[in-house]
Design a protein around this motif. Structure first.
Motif, PDB file in Angstrom:
ATOM      1  N   MET A 284       3.081   5.160   9.248  1.00 33.50           N
ATOM      2  CA  MET A 284       3.987   6.260   8.986  1.00 33.50           C
ATOM      3  C   MET A 284       5.335   6.000   9.645  1.00 33.50           C
ATOM      4  N   GLN A 285       5.327   5.381  10.818  1.00 32.66           N
ATOM      5  CA  GLN A 285       6.595   5.065  11.463  1.00 32.66           C
ATOM      6  C   GLN A 285       7.376   4.047  10.658  1.00 32.66           C
ATOM      7  N   ALA A 286       6.688   3.028  10.151  1.00 33.37           N
ATOM      8  CA  ALA A 286       7.362   1.992   9.372  1.00 33.37           C
ATOM      9  C   ALA A 286       7.992   2.567   8.115  1.00 33.37           C
ATOM     10  N   ALA A 287       7.354   3.580   7.536  1.00 34.81           N
ATOM     11  CA  ALA A 287       7.885   4.212   6.325  1.00 34.81           C
ATOM     12  C   ALA A 287       8.910   5.293   6.647  1.00 34.81           C
ATOM     13  N   GLY A 288       9.023   5.653   7.926  1.00 36.28           N
ATOM     14  CA  GLY A 288       9.979   6.670   8.325  1.00 36.28           C
ATOM     15  C   GLY A 288       9.593   8.084   7.930  1.00 36.28           C
ATOM     16  N   ILE A 289       8.290   8.356   7.875  1.00 35.75           N
ATOM     17  CA  ILE A 289       7.850   9.684   7.436  1.00 35.75           C
ATOM     18  C   ILE A 289       7.090  10.448   8.504  1.00 35.75           C
ATOM     19  N   GLU A 290       6.986   9.908   9.712  1.00 33.61           N
ATOM     20  CA  GLU A 290       6.175  10.559  10.742  1.00 33.61           C
ATOM     21  C   GLU A 290       6.661  11.959  11.083  1.00 33.61           C
ATOM     22  N   HIS A 291       7.932  12.241  10.898  1.00 33.58           N
ATOM     23  CA  HIS A 291       8.465  13.568  11.229  1.00 33.58           C
ATOM     24  C   HIS A 291       7.999  14.660  10.267  1.00 33.58           C
ATOM     25  N   PHE A 292       7.345  14.272   9.180  1.00 32.19           N
ATOM     26  CA  PHE A 292       6.827  15.254   8.229  1.00 32.19           C
ATOM     27  C   PHE A 292       5.464  15.805   8.643  1.00 32.19           C
ATOM     28  N   PHE A 293       4.844  15.262   9.681  1.00 35.10           N
ATOM     29  CA  PHE A 293       3.479  15.604  10.048  1.00 35.10           C
ATOM     30  C   PHE A 293       3.434  16.306  11.404  1.00 35.10           C
ATOM     31  N   GLU A 294       2.702  17.408  11.461  1.00 37.67           N
ATOM     32  CA  GLU A 294       2.502  18.124  12.724  1.00 37.67           C
ATOM     33  C   GLU A 294       1.450  17.434  13.581  1.00 37.67           C
ATOM     34  N   ALA A 295       0.469  16.835  12.941  1.00 33.54           N
ATOM     35  CA  ALA A 295      -0.609  16.166  13.676  1.00 33.54           C
ATOM     36  C   ALA A 295      -1.180  15.045  12.821  1.00 33.54           C
ATOM     37  N   VAL A 296      -1.686  14.048  13.496  1.00 35.18           N
ATOM     38  CA  VAL A 296      -2.423  12.966  12.855  1.00 35.18           C
ATOM     39  C   VAL A 296      -3.734  12.859  13.611  1.00 35.18           C
ATOM     40  N   VAL A 297      -4.838  12.998  12.896  1.00 39.98           N
ATOM     41  CA  VAL A 297      -6.163  12.944  13.522  1.00 39.98           C
ATOM     42  C   VAL A 297      -6.775  11.592  13.200  1.00 39.98           C
ATOM     43  N   VAL A 298      -7.149  10.867  14.242  1.00 39.62           N
ATOM     44  CA  VAL A 298      -7.747   9.539  14.097  1.00 39.62           C
ATOM     45  C   VAL A 298      -9.225   9.642  14.441  1.00 39.62           C
ATOM     46  N   SER A 299     -10.071   9.186  13.531  1.00 39.89           N
ATOM     47  CA  SER A 299     -11.516   9.360  13.700  1.00 39.89           C
ATOM     48  C   SER A 299     -12.033   8.766  15.006  1.00 39.89           C
TER      49      SER A 299
ATOM     50  N   TYR B 116      -4.927  15.992   1.719  1.00 38.82           N
ATOM     51  CA  TYR B 116      -5.318  14.827   2.517  1.00 38.82           C
ATOM     52  C   TYR B 116      -4.845  13.578   1.800  1.00 38.82           C
ATOM     53  N   VAL B 117      -4.168  12.705   2.519  1.00 41.19           N
ATOM     54  CA  VAL B 117      -3.680  11.446   1.966  1.00 41.19           C
ATOM     55  C   VAL B 117      -4.483  10.324   2.607  1.00 41.19           C
ATOM     56  N   GLY B 118      -5.089   9.490   1.771  1.00 40.36           N
ATOM     57  CA  GLY B 118      -5.882   8.390   2.301  1.00 40.36           C
ATOM     58  C   GLY B 118      -5.922   7.224   1.346  1.00 40.36           C
ATOM     59  N   ASP B 119      -6.319   6.058   1.876  1.00 33.55           N
ATOM     60  CA  ASP B 119      -6.355   4.849   1.055  1.00 33.55           C
ATOM     61  C   ASP B 119      -7.769   4.338   0.791  1.00 33.55           C
ATOM     62  N   SER B 120      -8.771   5.128   1.148  1.00 33.93           N
ATOM     63  CA  SER B 120     -10.151   4.709   0.932  1.00 33.93           C
ATOM     64  C   SER B 120     -10.900   5.767   0.137  1.00 33.93           C
ATOM     65  N   LEU B 121     -11.393   5.366  -1.021  1.00 38.28           N
ATOM     66  CA  LEU B 121     -12.209   6.293  -1.800  1.00 38.28           C
ATOM     67  C   LEU B 121     -13.550   6.513  -1.109  1.00 38.28           C
ATOM     68  N   LYS B 122     -14.081   5.479  -0.498  1.00 34.94           N
ATOM     69  CA  LYS B 122     -15.388   5.556   0.155  1.00 34.94           C
ATOM     70  C   LYS B 122     -15.364   6.480   1.370  1.00 34.94           C
ATOM     71  N   HIS B 123     -14.327   6.435   2.153  1.00 36.33           N
ATOM     72  CA  HIS B 123     -14.279   7.215   3.387  1.00 36.33           C
ATOM     73  C   HIS B 123     -13.403   8.452   3.273  1.00 36.33           C
TER      74      HIS B 123
ATOM     75  N   ASN C 280       6.498   8.041  -1.843  1.00 42.08           N
ATOM     76  CA  ASN C 280       6.221   8.801  -3.065  1.00 42.08           C
ATOM     77  C   ASN C 280       5.689  10.193  -2.757  1.00 42.08           C
ATOM     78  N   LEU C 281       5.228  10.419  -1.532  1.00 42.24           N
ATOM     79  CA  LEU C 281       4.786  11.755  -1.138  1.00 42.24           C
ATOM     80  C   LEU C 281       5.930  12.759  -1.265  1.00 42.24           C
ATOM     81  N   LEU C 282       7.134  12.313  -1.013  1.00 42.15           N
ATOM     82  CA  LEU C 282       8.296  13.212  -1.094  1.00 42.15           C
ATOM     83  C   LEU C 282       8.444  13.794  -2.484  1.00 42.15           C
ATOM     84  N   ARG C 283       8.139  13.016  -3.500  1.00 40.59           N
ATOM     85  CA  ARG C 283       8.237  13.501  -4.885  1.00 40.59           C
ATOM     86  C   ARG C 283       7.221  14.603  -5.190  1.00 40.59           C
TER      87      ARG C 283
END
Length: 95
Positions: free
Chosen positions: A1-16, A45-52, A89-92
């Motif tokens: 998210m930092q690399a994409a410059g979008i971290e300021h759009f999120f109040e929290a990030v939960v890491v399993s 919820y935005v994710g890159d794994s269909l399985k998880h 693309n989330l911005l759109r």
């Protein structure tokens, strides 16, 4: 998210790994909802794994956006609400 410059759009990030629940267990999703005081209807919820990610989010009735950065074909049974190929693309989705 930092690399994409979008971290300021999120109040929290939960890491399993940080909270002791592994996806797709619904506990991580319940934890995130509770910590933000939100209902599933208020969340995307935005994710890159269909399985998880997709499997877990749909268990608790959270809308899912598939981050399909490799442009993979989806199985016929997978029905994410949105599909994006880049995080910006989330911005759109919200403009």
């Amino acid at each position: 998210m930092q690399a994409a410059g979008i971290e300021h759009f999120f109040e929290a990030v939960v890491v399993s790994e940080a909270i002791g629940f592994a996806k797709p267990s619904p506990e991580i999703f319940h934890y995130a909802l509770s910590s933000l005081n939100l209902t599933p209807a208020e969340v995307l919820y935005v994710g890159d794994s269909l399985k998880h990610d997709y499997a877990g989010a749909t268990q608790v009735k959270i809308d899912f956006c598939y981050y399909n950065r490799k442009n993979q074909n989806l199985p016929q049974e997978a029905k994410p609400k949105f599909i994006i190929s880049g995080l910006l693309n989330l911005l759109r989705l919200f403009n």
